[in-house]
Design a protein around this motif. Structure first.
Motif, mmCIF file in Angstrom:
data_model
loop_
_atom_site.group_PDB
_atom_site.id
_atom_site.type_symbol
_atom_site.label_atom_id
_atom_site.label_comp_id
_atom_site.label_asym_id
_atom_site.label_seq_id
_atom_site.Cartn_x
_atom_site.Cartn_y
_atom_site.Cartn_z
ATOM 1 N N UNK A 155 0.820 -1.216 0.000
ATOM 2 C CA UNK A 155 0.000 0.000 0.000
ATOM 3 C C UNK A 155 0.853 1.266 0.000
ATOM 4 N N UNK A 156 1.880 1.285 0.839
ATOM 5 C CA UNK A 156 2.725 2.471 0.999
ATOM 6 C C UNK A 156 4.193 2.085 0.910
ATOM 7 N N UNK A 157 5.010 2.996 0.410
ATOM 8 C CA UNK A 157 6.452 2.798 0.395
ATOM 9 C C UNK A 157 7.005 3.103 1.792
ATOM 10 N N UNK A 158 8.275 2.879 1.970
ATOM 11 C CA UNK A 158 8.907 3.128 3.271
ATOM 12 C C UNK A 158 8.772 4.583 3.701
ATOM 13 N N UNK A 159 8.723 5.516 2.734
ATOM 14 C CA UNK A 159 8.589 6.936 3.095
ATOM 15 C C UNK A 159 7.137 7.386 3.209
ATOM 16 N N UNK A 160 6.178 6.446 3.068
ATOM 17 C CA UNK A 160 4.769 6.770 3.231
ATOM 18 C C UNK A 160 4.035 7.130 1.957
ATOM 19 N N UNK A 161 4.739 7.136 0.829
ATOM 20 C CA UNK A 161 4.096 7.424 -0.452
ATOM 21 C C UNK A 161 3.269 6.228 -0.910
ATOM 22 N N UNK A 162 2.297 6.505 -1.761
ATOM 23 C CA UNK A 162 1.498 5.418 -2.326
ATOM 24 C C UNK A 162 2.394 4.525 -3.182
ATOM 25 N N UNK A 163 2.259 3.220 -2.996
ATOM 26 C CA UNK A 163 3.091 2.263 -3.714
ATOM 27 C C UNK A 163 2.316 1.598 -4.832
ATOM 28 N N UNK A 164 3.006 1.277 -5.901
ATOM 29 C CA UNK A 164 2.448 0.487 -6.993
ATOM 30 C C UNK A 164 3.070 -0.907 -7.039
ATOM 31 N N UNK A 165 3.896 -1.220 -6.062
ATOM 32 C CA UNK A 165 4.561 -2.524 -6.078
ATOM 33 C C UNK A 165 3.531 -3.645 -5.989
ATOM 34 N N UNK A 166 3.648 -4.604 -6.898
ATOM 35 C CA UNK A 166 2.795 -5.782 -6.882
ATOM 36 C C UNK A 166 3.456 -6.904 -7.665
ATOM 37 N N UNK A 167 3.055 -8.116 -7.335
ATOM 38 C CA UNK A 167 3.465 -9.258 -8.154
ATOM 39 C C UNK A 167 2.514 -10.407 -7.877
ATOM 40 N N UNK A 168 2.532 -11.351 -8.772
ATOM 41 C CA UNK A 168 1.676 -12.515 -8.654
ATOM 42 C C UNK A 168 2.513 -13.683 -8.145
ATOM 43 N N UNK A 169 1.993 -14.368 -7.147
ATOM 44 C CA UNK A 169 2.693 -15.489 -6.529
ATOM 45 C C UNK A 169 1.750 -16.692 -6.479
ATOM 46 N N UNK A 170 2.325 -17.858 -6.273
ATOM 47 C CA UNK A 170 1.534 -19.076 -6.150
ATOM 48 C C UNK A 170 0.783 -19.045 -4.826
ATOM 49 N N UNK A 171 -0.471 -19.489 -4.850
ATOM 50 C CA UNK A 171 -1.277 -19.506 -3.611
ATOM 51 C C UNK A 171 -0.727 -20.468 -2.573
ATOM 52 N N UNK A 172 -0.050 -21.481 -3.007
ATOM 53 C CA UNK A 172 0.461 -22.486 -2.059
ATOM 54 C C UNK A 172 1.679 -21.972 -1.417
#
Length: 87
Positions: free
Chosen positions: A70-87
Motif C-alpha cells: 500500500x505504501x512505500x517506506x517513506x509513506x508514499x502510495x506504492x504500486x509494487x505488486x506481483x503474482x505469486x503461487x497460492x500455495x
C-alpha cells in the motif's frame, strides 16, 4: 518500514489497482491464458488490455495470489505488486 499484503480477493485487487489508475493486461504467450500484469498507463506494445473477468479467470486457473504494497517506506502510495503461487 513498509509491509506487503497477499490476497486472492477479487474486489480488493481491483480496488487497489484502480485507486492507482491501474488496469488489467496480459502478455500474450501464444497459447491459452497469458502472463498477467497490472499496467499503470498506456499499455506497452507487448501487453494486451483485457477485462477484469478475463483477468480473474486466468488468475484463478493458475492458482495465483496477489502480493502488493500500500505504501512505500517513506509513506508514499506504492504500486509494487506481483503474482505469486497460492500455495
Amino acid at each position: 518500514m513498509s509491509s506487503s499484503n497477499t490476497t486472492t480477493d477479487q474486489d480488493e485487487i481491483r480496488e487497489w489497482a484502480e485507486a492507482r489508475d491501474g488496469h488489467p493486461v496480459k502478455v500474450d504467450t501464444g497459447g491459452e491464458g497469458g502472463i498477467l500484469r497490472i499496467d499503470f498507463g498506456k499499455p506497452e506494445d507487448n501487453l494486451e488490455a483485457i477485462e477484469w473477468d478475463e483477468f480473474f479467470e486466468i488468475f484463478d486457473e493458475n492458482n495465483l495470489a496477489f502480493l502488493y504494497q500500500d505504501k512505500t517506506a517513506d509513506g508514499s502510495e506504492s504500486r509494487f505488486n506481483k503474482f505469486v503461487n497460492r500455495d
